[in-house]
Motif scaffolding. Structure first.
Motif, mmCIF file in Angstrom:
data_model
loop_
_atom_site.group_PDB
_atom_site.id
_atom_site.type_symbol
_atom_site.label_atom_id
_atom_site.label_comp_id
_atom_site.label_asym_id
_atom_site.label_seq_id
_atom_site.Cartn_x
_atom_site.Cartn_y
_atom_site.Cartn_z
ATOM 1 N N SER A 66 0.822 -1.225 0.000
ATOM 2 C CA SER A 66 0.000 0.000 0.000
ATOM 3 C C SER A 66 0.849 1.265 0.000
ATOM 4 O O SER A 66 0.395 2.334 -0.444
ATOM 5 C CB SER A 66 -0.931 -0.002 1.225
ATOM 6 O OG SER A 66 -0.177 -0.046 2.430
ATOM 7 N N SER A 67 2.091 1.163 0.475
ATOM 8 C CA SER A 67 2.976 2.336 0.507
ATOM 9 C C SER A 67 3.822 2.461 -0.756
ATOM 10 O O SER A 67 4.620 3.397 -0.859
ATOM 11 C CB SER A 67 3.902 2.246 1.728
ATOM 12 O OG SER A 67 4.797 1.147 1.598
ATOM 13 N N TRP A 68 3.636 1.548 -1.689
ATOM 14 C CA TRP A 68 4.467 1.570 -2.889
ATOM 15 C C TRP A 68 3.901 2.568 -3.904
ATOM 16 O O TRP A 68 3.410 2.197 -4.974
ATOM 17 C CB TRP A 68 4.561 0.165 -3.489
ATOM 18 C CG TRP A 68 5.520 -0.717 -2.717
ATOM 19 C CD1 TRP A 68 5.783 -0.698 -1.397
ATOM 20 C CD2 TRP A 68 6.334 -1.765 -3.261
ATOM 21 N NE1 TRP A 68 6.696 -1.653 -1.050
ATOM 22 C CE2 TRP A 68 7.058 -2.335 -2.179
ATOM 23 C CE3 TRP A 68 6.526 -2.295 -4.527
ATOM 24 C CZ2 TRP A 68 7.949 -3.385 -2.345
ATOM 25 C CZ3 TRP A 68 7.413 -3.349 -4.698
ATOM 26 C CH2 TRP A 68 8.125 -3.886 -3.617
ATOM 27 N N ASN A 69 3.987 3.810 -3.544
ATOM 28 C CA ASN A 69 3.534 4.907 -4.406
ATOM 29 C C ASN A 69 4.675 5.897 -4.578
ATOM 30 O O ASN A 69 5.598 5.964 -3.763
ATOM 31 C CB ASN A 69 2.322 5.614 -3.784
ATOM 32 C CG ASN A 69 1.142 4.657 -3.584
ATOM 33 O OD1 ASN A 69 0.744 3.964 -4.511
ATOM 34 N ND2 ASN A 69 0.600 4.623 -2.367
ATOM 35 N N GLY A 70 4.607 6.672 -5.595
ATOM 36 C CA GLY A 70 5.649 7.664 -5.831
ATOM 37 C C GLY A 70 6.864 7.059 -6.518
ATOM 38 O O GLY A 70 6.924 5.865 -6.816
ATOM 39 N N TRP A 76 9.624 2.857 0.126
ATOM 40 C CA TRP A 76 8.548 1.866 0.141
ATOM 41 C C TRP A 76 8.739 0.888 1.292
ATOM 42 O O TRP A 76 9.859 0.585 1.717
ATOM 43 C CB TRP A 76 8.511 1.099 -1.182
ATOM 44 C CG TRP A 76 8.147 1.950 -2.369
ATOM 45 C CD1 TRP A 76 7.706 3.246 -2.366
ATOM 46 C CD2 TRP A 76 8.227 1.546 -3.739
ATOM 47 N NE1 TRP A 76 7.485 3.684 -3.633
ATOM 48 C CE2 TRP A 76 7.790 2.661 -4.510
ATOM 49 C CE3 TRP A 76 8.594 0.384 -4.397
ATOM 50 C CZ2 TRP A 76 7.728 2.633 -5.892
ATOM 51 C CZ3 TRP A 76 8.533 0.343 -5.774
ATOM 52 C CH2 TRP A 76 8.095 1.455 -6.518
#
Length: 963
Positions: A66-70, A76
């Motif tokens: 879920s934090s694998w953005n940007g 991450w």
């Protein structure tokens, strides 16, 4: 261990091979990407590789991605980069929720593990040093550890434990020459995929290795594993648990493992602890685990030289008469486990022999299941560092000494399954501020604790079954917010369930309050108890309807309570395997939702259910693929034999007794239910004949068709029932009909509770618990069967119950009935069976109930000690007017005037009646002849004598004329 004298040339060859492998991998590796770092510090090619990894993951229950953005992959979750170069150096996707709760992993499939496959795009991470994927499902059947892992030349840490990889371990792992830590263990994987190694020489290419764990990997094809690990001089920890190791008889001369501190050889097939084995020489070993082997010898003297030893685990072996003198120099000993060995000593004597120099250092002592006797010594308070004391299942007695409760460091105290008596007072427990696990179950202890006492500890495990806690609910539990395992069953509680109970138990995995008289209404939902796996609430006075169940719940027993109302259309519990709701007041129909559950055991017996069985879609329902035991007896269910059952191929037990089912028994039972072992259909309205196909069920060992409308004859092919034609001990019964409380993994506790199944035997309903698997019976009573009892039934030598009473059977009792030597109950009453009782009946030594009443049997009753020891033996024969001899008052031997006996008189009477009939016939002929003679004489006087008559002799003529 074997003496592996390896030639230098062989070692040089192995080193050369390692060098070739490393060079080949280096040449084959793609060129390193230029350090084209973008503005946010993440290398583009490595970010793309990580995104490809995420694309291969089909399930992420913990939302790791879920934090694998940007753009900055270094931020991450689970990813760490080198601060200077920006290269990804660490991937940590360890599933701690699985690995930190081994008990849960055995009870249900890991709910938190990622699923999918590992993308080879990870090859772009050339600088990866740390990779941890443990506890996830990223393999599958036939999927080995990916070979491309061998290309991560910078790896120093690789953890692939508790995953679902399969097949051969790739020898290319030997290319990872920088590895310090390697864990590919498979022992805690609930799916038990099979990994194996046939050539372990690649370990020689890992000279820097400090930690190696290949537990659960099959090494049975390797006989030189000692040589391989002996070439790892930097090794500090070696775990080879459950590897099916081969142990050569000749020991190795010298060990190179001069840094080894941890050695785990549990479950490895040791038969002997040879005093010359290589590890006795390793003076640096601090941890030695030989648990669950087959060791029976005394401790070797070499063990006394292991003065660095701090942890010694020898539980689960065959040690007997252990002499602890050899351990007197082990002054650093902190942990000693000897559970499940035959120590056979007084506990005071045993503890006195432990090294005195370690008394104040010992932290953990496990002597469960070792046949210890006597009382716990009062001087146990000298063991000031003791934090774990496990004395379960011994023969210890007397009161628990107050000195034991002065050990302030105690965290785990297991005294269950002994003969302790007396009281446990709150002042005893008041000093145990560190206590986390307390098991006092199955003793004669009384918990004398006031309702307003506030404990100084927070328990994780609280087991008090069989302890008398008083009639009031133990209010001191209210402050226990960390309880995970709670058992207060059979504790004499007669009280209402307090409102705070469910909130205190909101984090429990195992909850058991059974066999009390606890009242109260169940809440409408228990979904907030997200960790719950087992609930056992049976045999209380709980009311309400079935609540909405937690998602992780695997076993639920609320039988023998006062639940009412219909079953909800959707009551949750998607992972539920065992659902037991018998003996309540549940009404209505069985909801279709049952079809969508993956139940193994469903018990709804003794309720007020009506209607037909749910019409589950054949072959598509989860229930049909999982159900093993279906128990619905004593309801008002109706309809014909459900076609839904055709798709229940795993069914072992089917109990539809005492309902209103109709129609004929299906002929597809053998084809569709190949594992069926118990078929109970009594007290219904089934009709037709017994299908011959029934005899093709190879596991069928208990059949009850009593009180139906079945007609026709008893099939002779019943002799083909293989499970009834063999001794009970050899039955391979697949039925699991027990509930287990969570066992202490170091003591292998036996189940404390087993549910029961009612069967009719010896003329009464009997509850069989775990022994149901040994029941072998055939009950065809109270039907409309005709014909003879087939002689072939005597081949069913495993039978312990045979009942064909209340039918219209004729013929004789099979002559070879004595072959049924395991019969405990035989009932042939109320039929039309004739002839004599076979003498072999007296040879059935197990027989305790016999009923042959109301037939047409005759002759002398066989004598024999077993027949004379029956309860009320005379009633076994009443209604047979031609039987004689003990135990009947009608004797077969009564003296008369001539000295003959009744048998002779009966024979003489038979001849008398035959003679009487013959005489009567002869007399009639004489009268006829006289009449004829007189007629002929009259005719002679008149001169009309027939030519065919000759003249009678003069004497006879005179007699006849006088007559």
């Amino acid at each position: 261990m074997a003496q592996f004298a390896t030639p230098i040339s062989s070692m040089d060859s192995a080193a050369a091979l390692c060098l070739v492998l490393i060079l080949a991998t280096t040449i084959a590796s793609p060129a390193v990407d230029a350090q084209q770092t973008n503005n946010v510090g993440c290398i583009t090619s490595e970010r793309d590789a990580l995104l490809s990894l995420r694309a291969g993951i089909t399930s992420d229950p913990r939302n790791l991605f879920s934090s694998w953005n940007g753009q900055d992959c270094c931020q991450w979750s689970g990813v760490r980069c080198n601060n200077r170069t920006g290269h990804v150096v660490k991937l940590d996707f360890r599933n701690n929720l699985f690995l930190d709760d081994i008990y849960r992993s055995w009870y249900s499939e890991n709910p938190h593990g990622m699923r999918g496959n590992i993308s080879s795009s990870l090859l772009a991470l050339h600088h990866l040093e740390y990779l941890d994927l443990s506890g996830n499902y990223l393999g599958g059947v036939g999927v080995p550890i990916p070979r491309f892992f061998a290309s991560f030349q910078s790896l120093v840490y690789l953890n692939l434990s508790c995953m679902d990889f399969d097949s051969k371990v790739p020898p290319q792992l030997g290319n990872l020459s920088r590895l310090l830590y390697l864990d590919i263990s498979n022992i805690w994987n609930p799916n038990r995929y099979s990994m194996h190694i046939k050539d372990i020489s690649w370990l020689l290419c890992l000279p820097l290795l400090r930690f190696l764990d290949i537990s659960g990997v099959d090494l049975s094809a390797i006989d030189n594993w000692v040589q391989a690990v002996n070439m790892l001089p930097n090794l500090r920890a070696l775990h080879l648990r459950n590897c099916e190791l081969v142990f050569p008889h000749t020991p190795i001369v010298h060990s190179n493992l001069t840094s080894l501190e941890i050695l785990d050889l549990a479950d490895s097939g040791f038969h002997t602890i040879n005093p010359a084995y290589w590890f006795w020489d390793v003076g640096t070993i601090r941890y030695l685990d030989l648990t669950n082997n087959e060791i029976s010898e005394a401790f070797p003297n070499a063990m006394g030289n292991m003065t660095s030893l701090e942890v010694l685990r020898l539980g689960g072996n065959n040690l007997a008469g252990v002499k602890l003198k050899v351990l007197e120099n082990l002054c650093n000993l902190r942990v000693l486990t000897l559970w499940s060995n035959q120590i056979n000593q007084d506990i005071s004597q045993f503890m006195e022999e432990l090294p005195h120099c370690a008394w104040s250092k010992i932290e953990s002592l496990d002597m469960s299941l070792t046949n210890l006797t006597g009382e716990i010594p009062k001087w146990i308070n000298q063991w000031t560092d003791l934090s774990i004391l496990q004395l379960s299942s011994n023969r210890l007695e007397g009161p628990v000494p107050p000195e034991l409760f002065k050990l302030e460091k105690l965290k785990q105290l297991y005294l269950d399954g002994n003969y302790f008596n007396g009281s446990i007072l709150e002042e005893h427990l008041a000093t145990l501020v560190n206590l986390e696990e307390l098991d006092l179950s199955y003793n004669s202890l009384h918990m004398m604790i006031s309702s307003n006492w506030i404990p100084p500890f927070q328990l994780h495990l609280a087991y008090f079954p069989g302890c008398k806690m008083g009639s009031h609910f133990p209010l001191w539990l209210k402050g226990q917010k960390d309880i995970i395992y709670l058992d207060i069953s059979d504790a004499g509680i007669v009280d209402n369930l307090p409102d705070w109970f469910w909130s205190v138990c909101s984090n429990v995995i195992y909850l058991n309050i059974s066999f009390n008289q606890i009242s109260g209404r169940l809440p409408k939902t228990l979904e907030f108890m997200s960790s719950a796996v087992i609930f056992d609430l049976n045999s209380n006075n709980l009311t309400g309807t079935l609540p909405k169940l937690p998602k992780q719940l695997a076993e639920l027993d609320i039988s023998r309570n006062s639940l009412s109302g219909p079953l909800p259309q959707n009551f949750g519990g998607p992972l539920l395997e065992d659902l037991l709701l018998s003996e309540n007041s549940i009404n209505g129909t069985i909801p279709i939702y049952i079809c969508e559950m993956q139940l193994v055991v469903l018990d709804l017996a003794k309720n007020f259910l009506v209607g037909h069985l749910p019409r589950c879609s054949e072959g598509t329902t989860k229930l049909s693929r999982s159900i093993s035991a279906l128990v619905l007896n004593e309801n008002s269910l109706s309809g014909e034999f459900s076609s839904f059952l055709e798709s229940c191929s795993q069914l072992v037990l089917l109990d539809l007794a005492q309902n209103n089912f109709v129609g004929e028994l299906p002929t597809w039972l053998a084809d569709k239910l190949p594992d069926l072992s118990y078929l109970l259909l009594r007290h219904n309205k089934f009709s037709g004949s017994i299908p011959v196909q029934l005899t093709q069920l190879g596991h069928l060992q208990y059949v009850d068709l009593a009180y139906n409308r079945i007609s026709g004859s008893i099939p002779r092919t019943l002799a083909n029932l293989k499970a009834m034609a063999q001794e009970t001990e050899s039955l391979g019964n697949p039925l699991r009909w027990t509930y287990e409380r969570p066992a202490n993994p170091d003591t292998n506790d036996s189940p404390k509770y087993s549910d029961s199944l009612a069967v009719v035997m010896k003329g009464q309903y009997l509850d069989y618990t775990g022994n149901i698997i040994y029941m072998v019976g055939l009950d065809l009573s109270c039907n409309r069967l005709v014909g003879e009892i087939p002689d072939e039934l005597t081949s069913l030598v495993g039978l312990n119950n045979l009942n064909v009473s209340h039918n219209q059977l004729s013929g004789r009792i099979p002559e070879k009935v004595g072959l049924l030597r395991l019969l405990e109950s035989l009932d042939l009453s109320y039929n039309e069976i004739s002839g004599e009782i076979p003498p072999g009946l007296s040879e059935i030594t197990a027989l305790s109930r016999l009923n042959l009443s109301y037939n047409n049997l005759s002759g002398r009753i066989p004598s024999g000690n077993q027949l004379q020891s029956l309860i009320d033996p005379e009633s076994s024969y009443i209604g047979n007017n031609y039987l004689c001899g003990p135990p009947l008052s009608r004797n077969c031997w009564e003296p008369d005037a001539t000295g003959g006996d009744i048998d002779e008189q009966q024979q003489e009477a038979k001849y008398f009646y035959v003679g009487l009939v013959a005489g009567f016939v002869f007399g009639l002929w004489l009268v006829f002849i006289i009449v004829l003679f007189r007629t002929c004489a009259g005719s002679a006087r008149s001169g009309a004598v027939p030519s065919r008559w000759t003249r009678l002799p003069q004497g006879l003529e005179l007699q006849l004329s006088r007559g």
